[in-house]
Design a protein around this motif. Structure first.
Motif, PDB file in Angstrom:
ATOM      1  N   GLN A  55       0.838  -1.202   0.000  1.00 53.15           N
ATOM      2  CA  GLN A  55       0.000   0.000   0.000  1.00 53.15           C
ATOM      3  C   GLN A  55       0.875   1.256   0.000  1.00 53.15           C
ATOM      4  O   GLN A  55       0.641   2.187  -0.780  1.00 53.15           O
ATOM      5  CB  GLN A  55      -0.917   0.018   1.220  1.00 53.15           C
ATOM      6  CG  GLN A  55      -1.960  -1.066   1.208  1.00 53.15           C
ATOM      7  CD  GLN A  55      -2.700  -1.162   2.535  1.00 53.15           C
ATOM      8  OE1 GLN A  55      -2.191  -0.723   3.569  1.00 53.15           O
ATOM      9  NE2 GLN A  55      -3.877  -1.738   2.502  1.00 53.15           N
ATOM     10  N   VAL A  56       1.858   1.271   0.857  1.00 52.27           N
ATOM     11  CA  VAL A  56       2.728   2.450   0.968  1.00 52.27           C
ATOM     12  C   VAL A  56       3.531   2.657  -0.317  1.00 52.27           C
ATOM     13  O   VAL A  56       3.634   3.784  -0.820  1.00 52.27           O
ATOM     14  CB  VAL A  56       3.663   2.324   2.196  1.00 52.27           C
ATOM     15  CG1 VAL A  56       4.720   3.406   2.201  1.00 52.27           C
ATOM     16  CG2 VAL A  56       2.844   2.352   3.470  1.00 52.27           C
ATOM     17  N   ALA A  57       4.089   1.582  -0.875  1.00 51.68           N
ATOM     18  CA  ALA A  57       4.870   1.706  -2.111  1.00 51.68           C
ATOM     19  C   ALA A  57       3.981   2.157  -3.270  1.00 51.68           C
ATOM     20  O   ALA A  57       4.403   2.980  -4.095  1.00 51.68           O
ATOM     21  CB  ALA A  57       5.550   0.387  -2.452  1.00 51.68           C
ATOM     22  N   GLY A  58       2.762   1.664  -3.318  1.00 48.57           N
ATOM     23  CA  GLY A  58       1.839   2.093  -4.368  1.00 48.57           C
ATOM     24  C   GLY A  58       1.478   3.557  -4.250  1.00 48.57           C
ATOM     25  O   GLY A  58       1.456   4.290  -5.253  1.00 48.57           O
ATOM     26  N   GLN A  59       1.207   4.003  -3.034  1.00 51.41           N
ATOM     27  CA  GLN A  59       0.885   5.412  -2.827  1.00 51.41           C
ATOM     28  C   GLN A  59       2.076   6.311  -3.162  1.00 51.41           C
ATOM     29  O   GLN A  59       1.922   7.347  -3.813  1.00 51.41           O
ATOM     30  CB  GLN A  59       0.456   5.650  -1.379  1.00 51.41           C
ATOM     31  CG  GLN A  59      -0.879   5.057  -1.038  1.00 51.41           C
ATOM     32  CD  GLN A  59      -1.149   5.062   0.459  1.00 51.41           C
ATOM     33  OE1 GLN A  59      -0.265   5.315   1.255  1.00 51.41           O
ATOM     34  NE2 GLN A  59      -2.389   4.758   0.823  1.00 51.41           N
ATOM     35  N   GLN A  60       3.257   5.911  -2.719  1.00 52.48           N
ATOM     36  CA  GLN A  60       4.452   6.713  -2.991  1.00 52.48           C
ATOM     37  C   GLN A  60       4.750   6.747  -4.490  1.00 52.48           C
ATOM     38  O   GLN A  60       5.101   7.795  -5.034  1.00 52.48           O
ATOM     39  CB  GLN A  60       5.657   6.168  -2.222  1.00 52.48           C
ATOM     40  CG  GLN A  60       6.892   7.031  -2.353  1.00 52.48           C
ATOM     41  CD  GLN A  60       6.697   8.410  -1.754  1.00 52.48           C
ATOM     42  OE1 GLN A  60       6.206   8.538  -0.651  1.00 52.48           O
ATOM     43  NE2 GLN A  60       7.082   9.433  -2.493  1.00 52.48           N
ATOM     44  N   GLY A  61       4.608   5.602  -5.157  1.00 46.57           N
ATOM     45  CA  GLY A  61       4.831   5.560  -6.604  1.00 46.57           C
ATOM     46  C   GLY A  61       3.842   6.428  -7.359  1.00 46.57           C
ATOM     47  O   GLY A  61       4.212   7.125  -8.310  1.00 46.57           O
ATOM     48  N   ALA A  62       2.590   6.407  -6.936  1.00 45.66           N
ATOM     49  CA  ALA A  62       1.577   7.244  -7.582  1.00 45.66           C
ATOM     50  C   ALA A  62       1.887   8.725  -7.370  1.00 45.66           C
ATOM     51  O   ALA A  62       1.751   9.542  -8.293  1.00 45.66           O
ATOM     52  CB  ALA A  62       0.194   6.909  -7.040  1.00 45.66           C
ATOM     53  N   TRP A  63       2.317   9.064  -6.171  1.00 43.38           N
ATOM     54  CA  TRP A  63       2.657  10.463  -5.879  1.00 43.38           C
ATOM     55  C   TRP A  63       3.855  10.924  -6.705  1.00 43.38           C
ATOM     56  O   TRP A  63       3.838  11.999  -7.294  1.00 43.38           O
ATOM     57  CB  TRP A  63       2.936  10.630  -4.386  1.00 43.38           C
ATOM     58  CG  TRP A  63       3.284  12.041  -4.026  1.00 43.38           C
ATOM     59  CD1 TRP A  63       4.525  12.567  -3.866  1.00 43.38           C
ATOM     60  CD2 TRP A  63       2.373  13.118  -3.825  1.00 43.38           C
ATOM     61  NE1 TRP A  63       4.446  13.898  -3.563  1.00 43.38           N
ATOM     62  CE2 TRP A  63       3.133  14.263  -3.531  1.00 43.38           C
ATOM     63  CE3 TRP A  63       0.989  13.219  -3.856  1.00 43.38           C
ATOM     64  CZ2 TRP A  63       2.555  15.496  -3.283  1.00 43.38           C
ATOM     65  CZ3 TRP A  63       0.416  14.451  -3.600  1.00 43.38           C
ATOM     66  CH2 TRP A  63       1.199  15.574  -3.318  1.00 43.38           C
ATOM     67  N   ASP A  64       4.893  10.099  -6.742  1.00 43.17           N
ATOM     68  CA  ASP A  64       6.090  10.461  -7.501  1.00 43.17           C
ATOM     69  C   ASP A  64       5.794  10.576  -8.994  1.00 43.17           C
ATOM     70  O   ASP A  64       6.280  11.485  -9.668  1.00 43.17           O
ATOM     71  CB  ASP A  64       7.204   9.440  -7.267  1.00 43.17           C
ATOM     72  CG  ASP A  64       7.713   9.443  -5.836  1.00 43.17           C
ATOM     73  OD1 ASP A  64       7.394  10.390  -5.089  1.00 43.17           O
ATOM     74  OD2 ASP A  64       8.433   8.486  -5.470  1.00 43.17           O
ATOM     75  N   ALA A  65       4.986   9.638  -9.525  1.00 39.86           N
ATOM     76  CA  ALA A  65       4.626   9.694 -10.937  1.00 39.86           C
ATOM     77  C   ALA A  65       3.771  10.924 -11.229  1.00 39.86           C
ATOM     78  O   ALA A  65       3.949  11.582 -12.269  1.00 39.86           O
ATOM     79  CB  ALA A  65       3.884   8.426 -11.346  1.00 39.86           C
ATOM     80  N   ALA A  66       2.857  11.249 -10.327  1.00 46.28           N
ATOM     81  CA  ALA A  66       2.016  12.436 -10.522  1.00 46.28           C
ATOM     82  C   ALA A  66       2.856  13.707 -10.525  1.00 46.28           C
ATOM     83  O   ALA A  66       2.596  14.635 -11.306  1.00 46.28           O
ATOM     84  CB  ALA A  66       0.949  12.505  -9.435  1.00 46.28           C
ATOM     85  N   THR A  67       3.869  13.743  -9.686  1.00 43.72           N
ATOM     86  CA  THR A  67       4.765  14.902  -9.658  1.00 43.72           C
ATOM     87  C   THR A  67       5.499  15.037 -10.986  1.00 43.72           C
ATOM     88  O   THR A  67       5.568  16.131 -11.564  1.00 43.72           O
ATOM     89  CB  THR A  67       5.772  14.776  -8.505  1.00 43.72           C
ATOM     90  OG1 THR A  67       5.058  14.645  -7.275  1.00 43.72           O
ATOM     91  CG2 THR A  67       6.698  15.964  -8.437  1.00 43.72           C
ATOM     92  N   GLN A  68       6.042  13.938 -11.475  1.00 45.68           N
ATOM     93  CA  GLN A  68       6.745  13.973 -12.765  1.00 45.68           C
ATOM     94  C   GLN A  68       5.782  14.323 -13.901  1.00 45.68           C
ATOM     95  O   GLN A  68       6.138  15.055 -14.827  1.00 45.68           O
ATOM     96  CB  GLN A  68       7.406  12.619 -13.051  1.00 45.68           C
ATOM     97  CG  GLN A  68       8.572  12.306 -12.158  1.00 45.68           C
ATOM     98  CD  GLN A  68       9.706  13.285 -12.330  1.00 45.68           C
ATOM     99  OE1 GLN A  68      10.079  13.631 -13.445  1.00 45.68           O
ATOM    100  NE2 GLN A  68      10.249  13.744 -11.226  1.00 45.68           N
ATOM    101  N   LEU A  69       4.570  13.805 -13.816  1.00 49.45           N
ATOM    102  CA  LEU A  69       3.575  14.078 -14.846  1.00 49.45           C
ATOM    103  C   LEU A  69       3.156  15.548 -14.840  1.00 49.45           C
ATOM    104  O   LEU A  69       2.925  16.141 -15.903  1.00 49.45           O
ATOM    105  CB  LEU A  69       2.358  13.177 -14.632  1.00 49.45           C
ATOM    106  CG  LEU A  69       1.396  13.000 -15.786  1.00 49.45           C
ATOM    107  CD1 LEU A  69       2.127  12.478 -17.014  1.00 49.45           C
ATOM    108  CD2 LEU A  69       0.288  12.045 -15.392  1.00 49.45           C
ATOM    109  N   ALA A  70       3.087  16.138 -13.664  1.00 54.97           N
ATOM    110  CA  ALA A  70       2.732  17.561 -13.569  1.00 54.97           C
ATOM    111  C   ALA A  70       3.817  18.444 -14.180  1.00 54.97           C
ATOM    112  O   ALA A  70       3.517  19.501 -14.741  1.00 54.97           O
ATOM    113  CB  ALA A  70       2.499  17.945 -12.111  1.00 54.97           C
ATOM    114  N   LEU A  71       5.052  18.014 -14.085  1.00 56.81           N
ATOM    115  CA  LEU A  71       6.164  18.797 -14.641  1.00 56.81           C
ATOM    116  C   LEU A  71       6.376  18.553 -16.129  1.00 56.81           C
ATOM    117  O   LEU A  71       7.075  19.313 -16.794  1.00 56.81           O
ATOM    118  CB  LEU A  71       7.456  18.469 -13.888  1.00 56.81           C
ATOM    119  CG  LEU A  71       7.475  18.836 -12.402  1.00 56.81           C
ATOM    120  CD1 LEU A  71       8.710  18.248 -11.733  1.00 56.81           C
ATOM    121  CD2 LEU A  71       7.422  20.332 -12.232  1.00 56.81           C
ATOM    122  N   LEU A  72       5.775  17.497 -16.652  1.00 60.73           N
ATOM    123  CA  LEU A  72       6.026  17.089 -18.029  1.00 60.73           C
ATOM    124  C   LEU A  72       5.651  18.155 -19.066  1.00 60.73           C
ATOM    125  O   LEU A  72       6.450  18.415 -19.971  1.00 60.73           O
ATOM    126  CB  LEU A  72       5.296  15.774 -18.325  1.00 60.73           C
ATOM    127  CG  LEU A  72       5.697  15.133 -19.637  1.00 60.73           C
ATOM    128  CD1 LEU A  72       6.167  13.724 -19.383  1.00 60.73           C
ATOM    129  CD2 LEU A  72       4.532  15.133 -20.583  1.00 60.73           C
TER     130      LEU A  72
END
Length: 132
Positions: A55-72
């Motif tokens: 659960q924690v790894a999934g949430q962290q991965g989603a957050w990190d990907a969303a951050t990269q996606l926002a900067l894209l």
């Protein structure tokens, strides 16, 4: 980061995650199959940890990907907003930059899962000292 570096990083991360996950699954199944250890407090704690860490790894991965996606979009615009991007070779370079940015989103999503899988493999195999 260049397309070649992102691509190599992505390949390495997928391979490490797959190998570590297979090893962790095998070790956990072997521990759960032992009837003398299956109901021990340590094994029960391991089962709870197993669910929570995903659960924690999934949430962290989603957050990190969303951050990269926002900067894209901004980064992509910067890649194409140079005079060199108007030439055929400059356009190809900008497209390579865009592809590297997309790989960066995927790598950011996978990184927490890779860290957990590799860490669990070390912890369960006894390769690293245990924390108390």
């Amino acid at each position: 980061m260049s397309l070649k570096r992102q691509s190599r990083r992505s390949t390495r991360m997928v391979a490490e995650t797959g190998a570590a996950s297979a090893a962790v699954i095998a070790m956990r199944l072997a521990a759960m199959a032992d009837p003398t250890r299956a109901s021990s407090p340590r094994q029960q704690a391991e089962l709870r940890r197993m669910v929570r860490e995903k659960q924690v790894a999934g949430q962290q991965g989603a957050w990190d990907a969303a951050t990269q996606l926002a900067l894209l979009p901004t980064r992509a615009m910067a890649a194409f907003a140079t005079p060199a991007a108007l030439t055929p070779s400059g356009y190809l370079d900008a497209c390579g930059t865009l592809a590297a940015l997309w790989l960066g989103v995927g790598n950011a999503a996978l990184a927490p899962a890779r860290r957990k899988a590799v860490g669990n493999r070390k912890r369960l195999s006894g390769a690293s000292p245990r924390r108390r």
